[in-house]
Design a protein around this motif. Structure first.
Motif, PDB file in Angstrom:
ATOM      1  N   GLU A  62       1.123  -1.154  -0.006  1.00  0.00           N
ATOM      2  CA  GLU A  62      -0.139  -0.094  -0.061  1.00  0.00           C
ATOM      3  C   GLU A  62       0.899   1.179  -0.238  1.00  0.00           C
ATOM      4  N   ALA A  63       0.697   2.190  -0.752  1.00  0.00           N
ATOM      5  CA  ALA A  63       1.333   3.440  -0.794  1.00  0.00           C
ATOM      6  C   ALA A  63       0.295   4.598  -1.453  1.00  0.00           C
ATOM      7  N   ASP A  64       0.972   5.838  -0.969  1.00  0.00           N
ATOM      8  CA  ASP A  64       0.137   6.910  -1.280  1.00  0.00           C
ATOM      9  C   ASP A  64       1.033   7.843  -2.070  1.00  0.00           C
ATOM     10  N   LEU A  65       0.682   8.400  -3.147  1.00  0.00           N
ATOM     11  CA  LEU A  65       1.632   9.473  -3.781  1.00  0.00           C
ATOM     12  C   LEU A  65       1.801  10.723  -2.851  1.00  0.00           C
ATOM     13  N   VAL A  81      12.481   0.533 -11.049  1.00  0.00           N
ATOM     14  CA  VAL A  81      11.327   0.897 -10.707  1.00  0.00           C
ATOM     15  C   VAL A  81      10.687   1.547 -11.705  1.00  0.00           C
ATOM     16  N   PHE A  82       9.404   1.024 -12.003  1.00  0.00           N
ATOM     17  CA  PHE A  82       8.405   1.617 -13.143  1.00  0.00           C
ATOM     18  C   PHE A  82       7.476   2.584 -12.132  1.00  0.00           C
ATOM     19  N   HIS A  83       7.520   3.877 -12.429  1.00  0.00           N
ATOM     20  CA  HIS A  83       6.577   4.731 -11.942  1.00  0.00           C
ATOM     21  C   HIS A  83       5.457   5.007 -12.723  1.00  0.00           C
ATOM     22  N   THR A  84       4.323   4.445 -12.661  1.00  0.00           N
ATOM     23  CA  THR A  84       3.007   4.914 -13.528  1.00  0.00           C
ATOM     24  C   THR A  84       2.216   5.504 -12.913  1.00  0.00           C
ATOM     25  N   ALA A  85       2.436   5.432 -11.480  1.00  0.00           N
ATOM     26  CA  ALA A  85       1.078   6.146 -10.504  1.00  0.00           C
ATOM     27  C   ALA A  85       0.946   7.555 -10.789  1.00  0.00           C
ATOM     28  N   ASP A 101      -0.799  18.425  -8.201  1.00  0.00           N
ATOM     29  CA  ASP A 101      -0.013  18.047  -6.632  1.00  0.00           C
ATOM     30  C   ASP A 101       0.230  16.489  -6.412  1.00  0.00           C
ATOM     31  N   PRO A 102      -0.540  15.592  -6.894  1.00  0.00           N
ATOM     32  CA  PRO A 102      -0.236  14.119  -6.664  1.00  0.00           C
ATOM     33  C   PRO A 102       0.607  13.618  -7.838  1.00  0.00           C
ATOM     34  N   ALA A 103       0.656  14.425  -8.968  1.00  0.00           N
ATOM     35  CA  ALA A 103       1.564  14.026 -10.123  1.00  0.00           C
ATOM     36  C   ALA A 103       3.021  14.374  -9.855  1.00  0.00           C
ATOM     37  N   VAL A 104       3.192  15.790  -9.382  1.00  0.00           N
ATOM     38  CA  VAL A 104       4.371  16.256  -9.313  1.00  0.00           C
ATOM     39  C   VAL A 104       4.738  15.732  -7.775  1.00  0.00           C
ATOM     40  N   LYS A 105       4.076  16.124  -6.798  1.00  0.00           N
ATOM     41  CA  LYS A 105       4.660  15.525  -5.442  1.00  0.00           C
ATOM     42  C   LYS A 105       4.978  14.015  -5.316  1.00  0.00           C
ATOM     43  N   GLY A 106       4.128  13.300  -6.181  1.00  0.00           N
ATOM     44  CA  GLY A 106       4.007  11.755  -6.078  1.00  0.00           C
ATOM     45  C   GLY A 106       5.535  11.263  -6.733  1.00  0.00           C
ATOM     46  N   THR A 107       5.589  11.903  -7.931  1.00  0.00           N
ATOM     47  CA  THR A 107       6.938  11.481  -8.597  1.00  0.00           C
ATOM     48  C   THR A 107       8.200  11.866  -7.698  1.00  0.00           C
ATOM     49  N   LEU A 108       8.184  12.945  -7.230  1.00  0.00           N
ATOM     50  CA  LEU A 108       9.446  13.381  -6.269  1.00  0.00           C
ATOM     51  C   LEU A 108       9.595  12.151  -5.034  1.00  0.00           C
ATOM     52  N   ASN A 109       8.254  12.138  -4.667  1.00  0.00           N
ATOM     53  CA  ASN A 109       8.304  11.030  -3.515  1.00  0.00           C
ATOM     54  C   ASN A 109       8.693   9.617  -3.720  1.00  0.00           C
ATOM     55  N   VAL A 110       8.470   9.142  -4.957  1.00  0.00           N
ATOM     56  CA  VAL A 110       8.903   7.669  -5.675  1.00  0.00           C
ATOM     57  C   VAL A 110      10.361   8.038  -5.896  1.00  0.00           C
ATOM     58  N   LEU A 111      10.775   8.954  -6.554  1.00  0.00           N
ATOM     59  CA  LEU A 111      12.450   9.186  -6.886  1.00  0.00           C
ATOM     60  C   LEU A 111      13.092   9.221  -5.325  1.00  0.00           C
ATOM     61  N   GLY A 112      12.465   9.973  -4.437  1.00  0.00           N
ATOM     62  CA  GLY A 112      13.109  10.120  -3.107  1.00  0.00           C
ATOM     63  C   GLY A 112      13.363   8.499  -2.651  1.00  0.00           C
ATOM     64  N   ALA A 170       5.220  17.353 -13.839  1.00  0.00           N
ATOM     65  CA  ALA A 170       5.839  15.965 -13.410  1.00  0.00           C
ATOM     66  C   ALA A 170       7.037  15.537 -13.988  1.00  0.00           C
ATOM     67  N   GLU A 171       7.191  15.821 -15.504  1.00  0.00           N
ATOM     68  CA  GLU A 171       8.200  15.202 -16.050  1.00  0.00           C
ATOM     69  C   GLU A 171       9.335  16.213 -15.717  1.00  0.00           C
ATOM     70  N   GLU A 172       9.192  17.538 -15.865  1.00  0.00           N
ATOM     71  CA  GLU A 172      10.016  18.499 -15.508  1.00  0.00           C
ATOM     72  C   GLU A 172      10.843  18.433 -14.257  1.00  0.00           C
ATOM     73  N   ALA A 173       9.981  18.037 -13.314  1.00  0.00           N
ATOM     74  CA  ALA A 173      10.783  17.729 -11.641  1.00  0.00           C
ATOM     75  C   ALA A 173      11.433  16.447 -11.625  1.00  0.00           C
ATOM     76  N   ALA A 174      10.775  15.532 -12.397  1.00  0.00           N
ATOM     77  CA  ALA A 174      11.686  14.412 -12.466  1.00  0.00           C
ATOM     78  C   ALA A 174      12.904  14.339 -13.154  1.00  0.00           C
ATOM     79  N   TRP A 175      13.220  14.611 -14.242  1.00  0.00           N
ATOM     80  CA  TRP A 175      14.441  15.020 -14.767  1.00  0.00           C
ATOM     81  C   TRP A 175      15.195  15.946 -13.985  1.00  0.00           C
ATOM     82  N   LYS A 176      14.723  17.151 -13.459  1.00  0.00           N
ATOM     83  CA  LYS A 176      15.468  17.943 -12.525  1.00  0.00           C
ATOM     84  C   LYS A 176      16.110  17.197 -11.424  1.00  0.00           C
TER      85      LYS A 176
END
Length: 326
Positions: A62-65, A81-85, A101-112, A170-176
């Protein structure tokens, strides 16, 4: 089997693309850590537990973005890791906060979580053609869209296209973040993903096809109906970019670009009983349409499923699951 002995994580595993990704990974011998929002919701987990190999090699988490560190336990020990959420909605009532918010914060949480797991070697992020081709200038039929294109975030903000904005940011934040933290990351950009679905509830793009059949020309003007790709090709592309060491950067995933009037024509030929051609025969213009380059994705060895096959399989699935009757 290419995945034997390897452990990978799929976030948002109950979704349309992710369910197929889990299915193909299990088929290839991978052990899969799959995250869902709720382990108690049968709509999220029943179809995953029914997949071949799930008893032996599927572990649900169980996980929350929006919850920091909530992906740590799922990602720990994984080499991929395949981040599709990410939330999907083109509903006019969907708000910026609900989508961005869930798209950007979620991506950064997963990358963290990936940074905290020394086992992780590569991260594959599922983005969208929305973050590639949304611009104020109309796209011409002579244009060839490729991985060097980026959507205009100011234009997405001005036009209140929150889903598109969520994908861009989300893509911009992920690449950075990936650059700053030395994460080996790849992003995939599928068009409108169609094909049979594994989950019990209808997903957004399958609903688009259903509404196109039912309502037809009310939907024809939307540019979202111009770029198609089969879900099985998308799942395979995710695994190929993970397995091929040289795969890097962004990949556009579009098997076919076609105006929705032409798509209706194909559906009418596949299912004459729908009488689509009679209904719309005065309104089926042949519209010249842009192309999306397949050069980079073909280097992965991906051969796209034909649009006819994808459409037929989508409609058969909609019928089988009682979302469409005729």
């Amino acid at each position: 089997m290419s995945g034997e002995g390897k452990v990978v994580c799929v976030t948002g595993a109950s979704g349309f693309i992710a369910s197929w990704l889990v299915k193909v990974l299990l088929h290839r011998g991978y052990t899969v850590h799959a995250t869902v929002r709720s382990l108690k919701d049968p709509n999220k987990v029943s179809h995953l537990l029914a997949l071949d190999g799930s008893k032996e090699r599927l572990h649900l988490f169980e996980a929350d973005l929006l919850e920091e560190n909530s992906f740590d336990s799922a990602i720990n020990g994984c080499e991929g890791v395949f981040h599709t959420a990410s939330p999907v909605s083109l509903s006019p009532s969907a708000t910026k906060a609900e989508l961005v918010d869930p798209a950007v914060k979620g991506t950064l949480n997963v990358l963290g979580s990936c940074v905290r797991a020394p086992s992780v070697k590569k991260v594959v992020v599922t983005s969208s053609m929305c973050s590639v081709m949304y611009k104020p200038d109309p796209i011409n039929s002579t244009d060839v869209i490729d991985e060097t294109w980026f959507s205009d975030k100011e234009f997405a903000e001005e036009t209140k296209q929150w889903y598109i904005l969520s994908k861009v940011l989300a893509e911009e934040a992920a690449w950075k973040y990936a650059g700053e933290n030395r994460i080996d990351m790849v992003s995939l950009h599928p068009g409108l993903v169609i094909g049979p679905f594994l989950q019990p509830i209808i997903n957004f793009s399958s609903e688009v096809i259903r509404e196109l059949i039912k309502e037809g020309k009310d939907f024809m003007c939307s540019p979202i109906f111009n770029r198609y790709v089969d879900v099985r090709d998308v799942a395979n592309a995710h695994i190929e970019v993970f397995e091929i060491p040289s795969a890097s950067g962004r990949y556009c995933l579009v098997g076919e670009t076609m105006h929705s009037s032409q798509v209706l024509k194909i559906i009418g030929q596949l299912y004459p009983s729908l009488a689509i051609l009679e209904k719309y025969k005065e309104d089926l213009p042949i519209v010249p349409i842009f192309k999306v380059s397949q050069e980079k994705v073909k280097s992965l060895g991906i051969n796209f499923t034909s649009l006819e096959v994808s459409l037929k399989d989508t409609i058969e699935c909609l019928k089988e699951k009682n979302f469409l009757s005729f």
